[in-house]
Scaffold this active site. Structure first.
Site, PDB file in Angstrom:
ATOM      1  N   TRP A 167       0.321  -8.971  14.487  1.00 35.44           N
ATOM      2  CA  TRP A 167       0.979  -9.238  15.770  1.00 35.44           C
ATOM      3  C   TRP A 167       2.476  -9.453  15.579  1.00 35.44           C
ATOM      4  O   TRP A 167       3.236  -9.393  16.551  1.00 35.44           O
ATOM      5  CB  TRP A 167       0.382 -10.501  16.394  1.00 35.44           C
ATOM      6  N   ILE A 168       2.870  -9.704  14.329  1.00 37.53           N
ATOM      7  CA  ILE A 168       4.279 -10.015  14.047  1.00 37.53           C
ATOM      8  C   ILE A 168       4.738  -9.112  12.909  1.00 37.53           C
ATOM      9  O   ILE A 168       4.474  -9.390  11.736  1.00 37.53           O
ATOM     10  CB  ILE A 168       4.467 -11.500  13.676  1.00 37.53           C
TER      11      ILE A 168
ATOM     12  N   GLN B 267      -0.397   5.911   7.434  1.00 36.88           N
ATOM     13  CA  GLN B 267      -1.489   4.974   7.658  1.00 36.88           C
ATOM     14  C   GLN B 267      -2.605   5.608   8.478  1.00 36.88           C
ATOM     15  O   GLN B 267      -3.793   5.464   8.167  1.00 36.88           O
ATOM     16  CB  GLN B 267      -0.977   3.724   8.375  1.00 36.88           C
TER      17      GLN B 267
ATOM     18  N   ASP C 288      -3.893  -4.781  14.189  1.00 40.19           N
ATOM     19  CA  ASP C 288      -2.812  -4.802  13.203  1.00 40.19           C
ATOM     20  C   ASP C 288      -2.108  -6.137  13.345  1.00 40.19           C
ATOM     21  O   ASP C 288      -2.448  -6.953  14.211  1.00 40.19           O
ATOM     22  CB  ASP C 288      -1.867  -3.621  13.466  1.00 40.19           C
TER      23      ASP C 288
ATOM     24  N   CYS D  36      -4.805  -2.123   8.984  1.00 40.52           N
ATOM     25  CA  CYS D  36      -3.967  -1.492   7.957  1.00 40.52           C
ATOM     26  C   CYS D  36      -3.475  -2.476   6.902  1.00 40.52           C
ATOM     27  O   CYS D  36      -2.959  -2.049   5.868  1.00 40.52           O
ATOM     28  CB  CYS D  36      -2.795  -0.767   8.619  1.00 40.52           C
TER      29      CYS D  36
ATOM     30  N   ARG E 126       0.808  -1.217   0.000  1.00 39.49           N
ATOM     31  CA  ARG E 126       0.000   0.000   0.000  1.00 39.49           C
ATOM     32  C   ARG E 126       0.849   1.279   0.000  1.00 39.49           C
ATOM     33  O   ARG E 126       0.548   2.228  -0.728  1.00 39.49           O
ATOM     34  CB  ARG E 126      -0.950  -0.011   1.202  1.00 39.49           C
ATOM     35  N   THR E 127       1.911   1.320   0.791  1.00 43.59           N
ATOM     36  CA  THR E 127       2.717   2.542   0.842  1.00 43.59           C
ATOM     37  C   THR E 127       3.384   2.794  -0.496  1.00 43.59           C
ATOM     38  O   THR E 127       3.381   3.922  -1.006  1.00 43.59           O
ATOM     39  CB  THR E 127       3.778   2.447   1.957  1.00 43.59           C
ATOM     40  N   ARG E 128       3.941   1.746  -1.086  1.00 39.23           N
ATOM     41  CA  ARG E 128       4.615   1.935  -2.373  1.00 39.23           C
ATOM     42  C   ARG E 128       3.627   2.331  -3.465  1.00 39.23           C
ATOM     43  O   ARG E 128       3.831   3.309  -4.185  1.00 39.23           O
ATOM     44  CB  ARG E 128       5.362   0.663  -2.791  1.00 39.23           C
TER      45      ARG E 128
ATOM     46  N   HIS F 222       3.878   5.308  12.080  1.00 35.11           N
ATOM     47  CA  HIS F 222       3.384   5.086  10.717  1.00 35.11           C
ATOM     48  C   HIS F 222       2.322   6.160  10.421  1.00 35.11           C
ATOM     49  O   HIS F 222       1.129   5.858  10.301  1.00 35.11           O
ATOM     50  CB  HIS F 222       2.784   3.688  10.599  1.00 35.11           C
TER      51      HIS F 222
ATOM     52  N   ARG G 295      -5.254   5.361   1.517  1.00 36.01           N
ATOM     53  CA  ARG G 295      -3.807   5.575   1.618  1.00 36.01           C
ATOM     54  C   ARG G 295      -3.327   6.454   0.463  1.00 36.01           C
ATOM     55  O   ARG G 295      -2.437   7.294   0.636  1.00 36.01           O
ATOM     56  CB  ARG G 295      -3.072   4.226   1.580  1.00 36.01           C
TER      57      ARG G 295
ATOM     58  N   ARG H 158      10.961   4.455   4.038  1.00 39.37           N
ATOM     59  CA  ARG H 158      10.379   3.386   4.871  1.00 39.37           C
ATOM     60  C   ARG H 158      11.556   2.640   5.473  1.00 39.37           C
ATOM     61  O   ARG H 158      12.264   1.909   4.779  1.00 39.37           O
ATOM     62  CB  ARG H 158       9.525   2.467   3.994  1.00 39.37           C
TER      63      ARG H 158
END
Length: 354
Positions: free
Chosen positions: A265-266, A171, A263, A303, A92-94, A168, A330, A141
């Site tokens: 967990w890992i 987001q 969001d 997200c 999403r960010t890219r 972030h 976004r 990022r």
């Protein structure tokens, strides 16, 4: 042909008027706003006032309305370039940054650690200075938020945080726009965060009170948010008259909440902790049972990317889930950031209610 001074002056005036009209068509009539973000960095929403946050959301609404719904072409980034540094993977960010910048007429260059010498054969200081000489802004990022601070110190163009270990912000702007579109305003909403005390939560914690939103946080013991961020959140809550709750009980956090949020967990870089984390987060999956504790008009945000252990399919694909609208936003919010930091454009749409 004889030189006609009167015709020459008339033609010059007409050309000047045409340029002014063209600029007004693209940029709009300047709104009477006491917010000027041009040239600023966006490292954390903590550095932005309530009015500035509302302005960014207003800008996003304006661009979405004019470009998506009215089909207008706004080449506000024509002749401008964006450096995009990505130490971590991204969907999403890219895409939001790359396609959004192109939609505005600009050119974005995607750079990974395999493409440039970031912090390896070339220092962050040198990289920031070189990119500043070739581009109009740098979106990064990164793993370490301190790298963004250093780049902001050394760069002569705006630095935009595309995600760090601490925050972030891009987001959260998309989340706020999504909630504003759904509820018609943000003031008085209660958000329940159920999950890890991570960078996404941190960005909520340093900004939600400024928009009049209450925040209820449930994290397992040992996975609480950063203490420094908690202190900032407590100060903001006191200053803006909102409520803040930190607990280890997901149902307590969900009680009467309008928005349920979680969001991963890992996070990237935490893969070796997977077994420990899955055990610690037992009981934190958001389900319809969780939603029974929430307000009747509850909605769900995530997200992405999402894992089933974080939220079950019944909630994730329910009518109350806003995750795909949230993902699309976004694009509009990152475009709003770029337009605000790099141009003199002012929103033409009537200011939404916040």
């Amino acid at each position: 042909m004889l030189f006609n001074r009167r015709n020459f002056i008339s033609t010059a005036k007409l050309a000047g008027t045409s340029k002014q009209l063209l600029r007004q068509f693209w940029y709009g009539t300047p709104a009477q706003i006491n917010v000027d973000l041009k040239g600023r960095d966006l490292l954390t929403l903590q550095n932005y006032t309530a009015d500035e946050l509302k302005y960014l959301l207003w800008m996003a609404s304006d661009l979405k309305q004019r470009i998506k719904h009215k089909g207008e072409y706004l080449p506000l980034m024509q002749g401008k370039s964006l450096a995009m540094i990505f130490e971590k993977r991204s969907t999403r960010t890219r895409l939001s940054a790359e396609t959004g910048f192109a939609l505005l007429g600009g050119h974005a260059s995607f750079l990974t650690t395999q493409d440039i010498h970031l912090g390896t054969n070339e220092s962050l200081t040198d990289t920031a200075r070189v990119l500043s000489s070739m581009t109009n802004a740098i979106l990064a990022r990164v793993y370490n938020h301190n790298d963004l601070d250093l780049m902001a110190k050394e760069a002569t163009v705006p630095i935009i945080n595309g995600l760090s270990d601490l925050y972030h912000p891009l987001q959260i702007l998309a989340d706020y726009l999504t909630l504003q579109e759904h509820y018609g305003g943000l003031q008085g909403l209660t958000m329940a965060w159920i999950g890890d005390g991570n960078n996404v939560l941190h960005s909520f914690m340093v900004s939600s009170a400024k928009l009049g939103m209450h925040l209820r946080i449930a994290t397992p013991r040992g996975f609480e948010p950063d203490l420094r961020i908690t202190k900032i959140s407590e100060q903001n809550s006191k200053e803006y008259g909102t409520k803040l709750l930190l607990t280890t009980d997901p149902l307590e956090a969900a009680d009467s909440a309008n928005v349920l949020v979680t969001d991963t967990w890992i996070s990237m870089g935490q893969e070796e902790e997977k077994k420990e984390r899955l055990k610690a987060f037992q009981g934190y999956q958001i389900t319809m049972q969780t939603a029974k504790s929430a307000a009747s008009n509850w909605t769900f945000l995530h997200c992405l990317p999402r894992k089933p252990e974080e939220v079950d399919d019944e909630v994730f694909y329910s009518p109350q889930s806003l995750v795909f609208q949230e993902a699309e936003n976004r694009k509009w919010t990152i475009m709003a950031v770029m337009v605000s930091l790099l141009t003199d454009y002012s929103p033409q749409l009537q200011k939404p209610t916040f």
